[in-house]
Design an enzyme around this catalytic site. Structure first.
Site, PDB file in Angstrom:
ATOM      1  N   GLY A   1       1.690  24.711 -26.059  1.00 55.81           N
ATOM      2  CA  GLY A   1       2.752  24.409 -27.028  1.00 55.81           C
ATOM      3  C   GLY A   1       2.394  23.236 -27.929  1.00 55.81           C
ATOM      4  O   GLY A   1       2.553  23.290 -29.150  1.00 55.81           O
ATOM      5  N   ARG A   2       1.886  22.146 -27.322  1.00 56.16           N
ATOM      6  CA  ARG A   2       1.585  20.953 -28.127  1.00 56.16           C
ATOM      7  C   ARG A   2       0.295  21.091 -28.920  1.00 56.16           C
ATOM      8  O   ARG A   2      -0.097  20.176 -29.638  1.00 56.16           O
ATOM      9  CB  ARG A   2       1.562  19.708 -27.221  1.00 56.16           C
ATOM     10  CG  ARG A   2       0.674  19.820 -26.000  1.00 56.16           C
ATOM     11  CD  ARG A   2       0.945  18.690 -25.004  1.00 56.16           C
ATOM     12  NE  ARG A   2       0.228  18.865 -23.751  1.00 56.16           N
ATOM     13  CZ  ARG A   2       0.646  19.606 -22.728  1.00 56.16           C
ATOM     14  NH1 ARG A   2       1.802  20.240 -22.804  1.00 56.16           N
ATOM     15  NH2 ARG A   2      -0.058  19.708 -21.619  1.00 56.16           N
TER      16      ARG A   2
ATOM     17  N   LYS B   1      15.109  20.690 -16.422  1.00 54.92           N
ATOM     18  CA  LYS B   1      15.644  21.958 -16.961  1.00 54.92           C
ATOM     19  C   LYS B   1      16.506  22.646 -15.909  1.00 54.92           C
ATOM     20  O   LYS B   1      17.596  23.151 -16.199  1.00 54.92           O
ATOM     21  CB  LYS B   1      14.505  22.900 -17.362  1.00 54.92           C
ATOM     22  CG  LYS B   1      13.708  22.459 -18.579  1.00 54.92           C
ATOM     23  CD  LYS B   1      12.663  23.529 -18.927  1.00 54.92           C
ATOM     24  CE  LYS B   1      11.699  23.042 -19.987  1.00 54.92           C
ATOM     25  NZ  LYS B   1      10.593  23.951 -20.243  1.00 54.92           N
TER      26      LYS B   1
ATOM     27  N   HIS C   1       7.996  -5.497 -39.682  1.00 56.24           N
ATOM     28  CA  HIS C   1       9.258  -6.234 -39.772  1.00 56.24           C
ATOM     29  C   HIS C   1      10.188  -5.871 -38.626  1.00 56.24           C
ATOM     30  O   HIS C   1      11.394  -6.080 -38.711  1.00 56.24           O
ATOM     31  CB  HIS C   1       9.908  -5.961 -41.128  1.00 56.24           C
ATOM     32  CG  HIS C   1       9.039  -6.419 -42.252  1.00 56.24           C
ATOM     33  ND1 HIS C   1       9.052  -7.716 -42.727  1.00 56.24           N
ATOM     34  CD2 HIS C   1       8.053  -5.777 -42.945  1.00 56.24           C
ATOM     35  CE1 HIS C   1       8.145  -7.835 -43.689  1.00 56.24           C
ATOM     36  NE2 HIS C   1       7.520  -6.670 -43.828  1.00 56.24           N
TER      37      HIS C   1
ATOM     38  N   LYS D   1       7.221  29.324 -28.137  1.00 59.69           N
ATOM     39  CA  LYS D   1       6.132  30.024 -27.464  1.00 59.69           C
ATOM     40  C   LYS D   1       6.699  31.005 -26.427  1.00 59.69           C
ATOM     41  O   LYS D   1       6.306  32.151 -26.361  1.00 59.69           O
ATOM     42  CB  LYS D   1       5.196  29.007 -26.805  1.00 59.69           C
ATOM     43  CG  LYS D   1       4.057  29.638 -26.041  1.00 59.69           C
ATOM     44  CD  LYS D   1       3.121  28.609 -25.439  1.00 59.69           C
ATOM     45  CE  LYS D   1       2.146  29.310 -24.500  1.00 59.69           C
ATOM     46  NZ  LYS D   1       1.219  28.411 -23.843  1.00 59.69           N
TER      47      LYS D   1
ATOM     48  N   GLU E   1      17.278  24.992 -25.617  1.00 56.62           N
ATOM     49  CA  GLU E   1      17.706  24.362 -26.874  1.00 56.62           C
ATOM     50  C   GLU E   1      17.508  25.325 -28.047  1.00 56.62           C
ATOM     51  O   GLU E   1      18.392  25.517 -28.889  1.00 56.62           O
ATOM     52  CB  GLU E   1      16.892  23.084 -27.152  1.00 56.62           C
ATOM     53  CG  GLU E   1      17.162  21.937 -26.203  1.00 56.62           C
ATOM     54  CD  GLU E   1      16.236  21.921 -25.000  1.00 56.62           C
ATOM     55  OE1 GLU E   1      15.704  23.000 -24.620  1.00 56.62           O
ATOM     56  OE2 GLU E   1      16.038  20.840 -24.429  1.00 56.62           O
TER      57      GLU E   1
ATOM     58  N   GLU F   1       2.499  14.301 -22.631  1.00 53.30           N
ATOM     59  CA  GLU F   1       2.728  15.562 -21.921  1.00 53.30           C
ATOM     60  C   GLU F   1       1.399  16.090 -21.357  1.00 53.30           C
ATOM     61  O   GLU F   1       1.379  16.776 -20.345  1.00 53.30           O
ATOM     62  CB  GLU F   1       3.386  16.606 -22.844  1.00 53.30           C
ATOM     63  CG  GLU F   1       4.137  17.677 -22.073  1.00 53.30           C
ATOM     64  CD  GLU F   1       4.915  18.644 -22.957  1.00 53.30           C
ATOM     65  OE1 GLU F   1       4.290  19.410 -23.707  1.00 53.30           O
ATOM     66  OE2 GLU F   1       6.160  18.654 -22.888  1.00 53.30           O
TER      67      GLU F   1
HETATM   68  O1  F6P Z   1       9.638  21.545 -22.124  1.00 57.54           O
HETATM   69  C1  F6P Z   1       8.370  21.281 -22.576  1.00 57.54           C
HETATM   70  C2  F6P Z   1       7.848  22.403 -23.419  1.00 57.54           C
HETATM   71  O2  F6P Z   1       7.461  23.461 -22.627  1.00 57.54           O
HETATM   72  C3  F6P Z   1       6.688  21.937 -24.311  1.00 57.54           C
HETATM   73  O3  F6P Z   1       5.482  21.953 -23.662  1.00 57.54           O
HETATM   74  C4  F6P Z   1       6.797  22.894 -25.442  1.00 57.54           C
HETATM   75  O4  F6P Z   1       6.092  22.459 -26.567  1.00 57.54           O
HETATM   76  C5  F6P Z   1       8.301  22.932 -25.647  1.00 57.54           C
HETATM   77  O5  F6P Z   1       8.823  22.865 -24.339  1.00 57.54           O
HETATM   78  C6  F6P Z   1       8.823  24.140 -26.363  1.00 57.54           C
HETATM   79  O6  F6P Z   1       8.500  25.319 -25.701  1.00 57.54           O
HETATM   80  P1  F6P Z   1       8.641  26.714 -26.412  1.00 57.54           P
HETATM   81  O7  F6P Z   1       7.753  26.721 -27.597  1.00 57.54           O
HETATM   82  O8  F6P Z   1       8.253  27.724 -25.384  1.00 57.54           O
HETATM   83  O9  F6P Z   1      10.086  26.860 -26.823  1.00 57.54           O
END
Ligand code: F6P
Length: 522
Positions: A265-266, A491, A382, A208, A214, A351
């Site tokens: 995002g979620r 972060k 199990h 987003k 990452e 979240e």
């Molecule tokens: O660190 C949490 C977060 O902001 C989530 O809310 C989001 O889904 C995820 O990181 C990824 O964010 P982006 O889509 O901006 O890379």
């Protein structure tokens, strides 16, 4: 502000009194014995989902008080504010409109007055973007030279599409493999890169913000690998799914699909973040996924509170968390393809509602989000079901079952259904045994969600149901379910620690971090 905090309503005290007098000692077995209509009263149909809530620690009186709680906290006004495009994500000054992504182009429920003209324009933009995205998905599907799709993204840019692609595996046309890389741990990307070839791979960089470390790190490495292997046509082999098209262009990606800051995002699997799913199941399948979710939106928007499934589930969550004091909810989908469903729900619930202050930033004196955890059944039986049956904690369990399987292997599905029914029975009924070790107290609550089949439409409805139930409990708790400030501190600290791992400077660090850092560098 349309919300009123639950602990400031008159009915909050009545609920506590109801818990003290009868709620605490509620016995499911007695409740069923006393009321032949209990199943009918506590089960209902909602679009694509049948729900049996009758094996929960609740009676009509308590549910009545909980519905009153919903009214007194202003749940309906808050819901209507979301559906009218109000900026209910107040800490970020944003609207919350993921529901608009699944609104059909000519929705009769869409208001036409001039105040809503802007919304109609936004819907038009949504539909145009969807059309472009689906056309691209169809092109990729038809392109036999592309055999592997690698989604690089994390959190909402990973969990939704991954969960859905796996869940709808039976609908995926052959000829494409899907890979999901989220972790900054290079082992994950390296393992995927070992399996793919540059000329037959499409990388989707899903973020987003297009700043998540990452995803940026994985995308850089994927691009370097692609070029290192002689790949040249970045425009054909890399696409970005983002609200930050400028950053994607600066990164060197020209093929971009955009969305809007009002999609959390979620909550973004319905946007271009759903592209892997659209490639997997096709434009028609993706439209059905959206339509199933829209059916649930309509149910949430118009059904009376007492027959509104997201409302009933969300209120039950409040009852369990704030009065019974249950700390978690276990989710057990009895469908092996729903293997990432628990992980998806973890982000959605925790979240959204893992907050310790209300929407105005005032500290709360009651609990919020439960811990969500689980595995598909029968596997969980199990592993950790021992604790569900005989542990010292009571954990409400939410089961998902599917009436009709897609495979034709004889015997399996009946056995699977027998197990899910038996687990719910065992949790409730328990078993008397004087010996102690073989004694099951029973009276352990479960909710049973039943789909006719696992299809794009029913999955869409199930996920929208979960989104709205999280909305309901969040609204009653008076929190902003749409921000996530709690992820920021880690972060920032990671950036500092990364520099220190390079330099070895431990000045000013706590002794534990300094000791570990030194050991890692030795
Ligand atoms: O660190 C949490 C977060 O902001 C989530 O809310 C989001 O889904 C995820 O990181 C990824 O964010 P982006 O889509 O901006 O890379």
């Amino acid at each position: 502000m349309t919300q009123c905090r639950c602990d400031q309503t008159p009915v909050w005290g009545q609920l506590q009194a109801a818990f003290d007098t009868s709620g605490q000692a509620f016995d499911l077995r007695k409740a069923f014995a006393a009321d032949a209509q209990r199943f009918a009263a506590f089960s209902q149909s909602a679009p694509h989902v049948f729900a049996d809530l009758s094996k929960n620690l609740i009676d009509a009186g308590t549910e009545g008080l909980l519905l009153e709680l919903a009214r007194q906290t202003g749940l309906e006004a808050h819901r209507d504010a979301m559906f009218s495009g109000a900026a209910i994500n107040t800490t970020e000054g944003r609207q919350v409109m993921h529901w608009l992504l699944r609104t059909p182009p000519h929705d009769p429920a869409m208001p036409t007055q001039s105040v809503h003209r802007h919304m109609a324009e936004t819907l038009h933009e949504v539909q145009t973007t969807l059309g472009t995205m689906l056309a691209f998905a169809e092109t990729v599907r038809a392109d036999e030279a592309i055999t592997d799709v690698v989604n690089i993204g994390i959190g909402g840019s990973d969990l939704g599409p991954q969960m859905a692609v796996l869940a709808l595996d039976e609908f995926v046309s052959p000829g494409k493999r899907f890979h999901f890389v989220s972790n900054v741990d290079g082992h994950e990307l390296a393992a995927v890169l070992r399996k793919v070839k540059p000329e037959s791979t499409l990388f989707l960089v899903a973020s987003k913000t297009f700043t998540t470390i990452e995803t940026m790190t994985n995308a850089q490495s994927a691009k370097a690998w692609f070029e290192g292997q002689g790949g040249t046509d970045i425009a054909r082999h890399f696409a970005a799914l983002t609200t930050n098209v400028t950053a994607a262009n600066a990164f060197g990606i020209r093929t971009t699909f955009g969305f809007w800051d009002w999609v959390g995002g979620r909550y973004s699997v319905w946007s271009v973040i759903g592209l892997p799913l659209a490639i997997a199941i096709g434009a028609q399948g993706f439209k059905e996924f959206l339509a199933g979710a829209h059916d649930m939106d309509e149910h949430f928007r118009v059904a009376p509170l007492a027959q509104n499934l997201p409302v009933r589930l969300g209120l039950l969550d409040v009852w369990y968390r704030n009065f019974h004091g249950f700390t978690s909810r276990s989710v057990a989908p009895y469908h092996s393809a729903l293997k990432r469903y628990p992980a998806y729900l973890q982000q959605l619930e925790m979240e959204s509602n893992g907050k310790r202050v209300d929407a105005d930033g005032q500290a709360l004196h009651y609990d919020t989000s439960p811990v969500i955890w689980g595995e598909p059944g029968t596997n969980g039986q199990h592993a950790y079901f021992q604790m569900l049956h005989q542990g010292t904690d009571v954990v409400p369990v939410e089961l998902v079952a599917v009436k009709t399987p897609i495979h034709s292997l004889p015997g399996h599905h009946t056995l699977l259904l027998a197990n899910v029914l038996a687990q719910a029975q065992a949790l409730m009924l328990g078993k008397a045994d004087v010996g102690g070790h073989k004694h099951f107290t029973g009276n352990r609550p479960s909710t049973f969600l039943l789909l006719d089949e696992l299809s794009p439409a029913s999955l869409g409805a199930l996920i929208a149901l979960q989104e709205h139930r999280v909305f309901v409990s969040g609204a009653v708790w008076g929190i902003n379910s749409f921000d996530q400030w709690g992820v920021e501190l880690g972060k920032v600290l990671a950036k500092d620690v990364e520099a220190r791992l390079h330099s070895g400077n431990v000045a000013g660090l706590d002794a534990s971090t300094a000791g570990l850092l030194t050991k890692l560098r030795a």
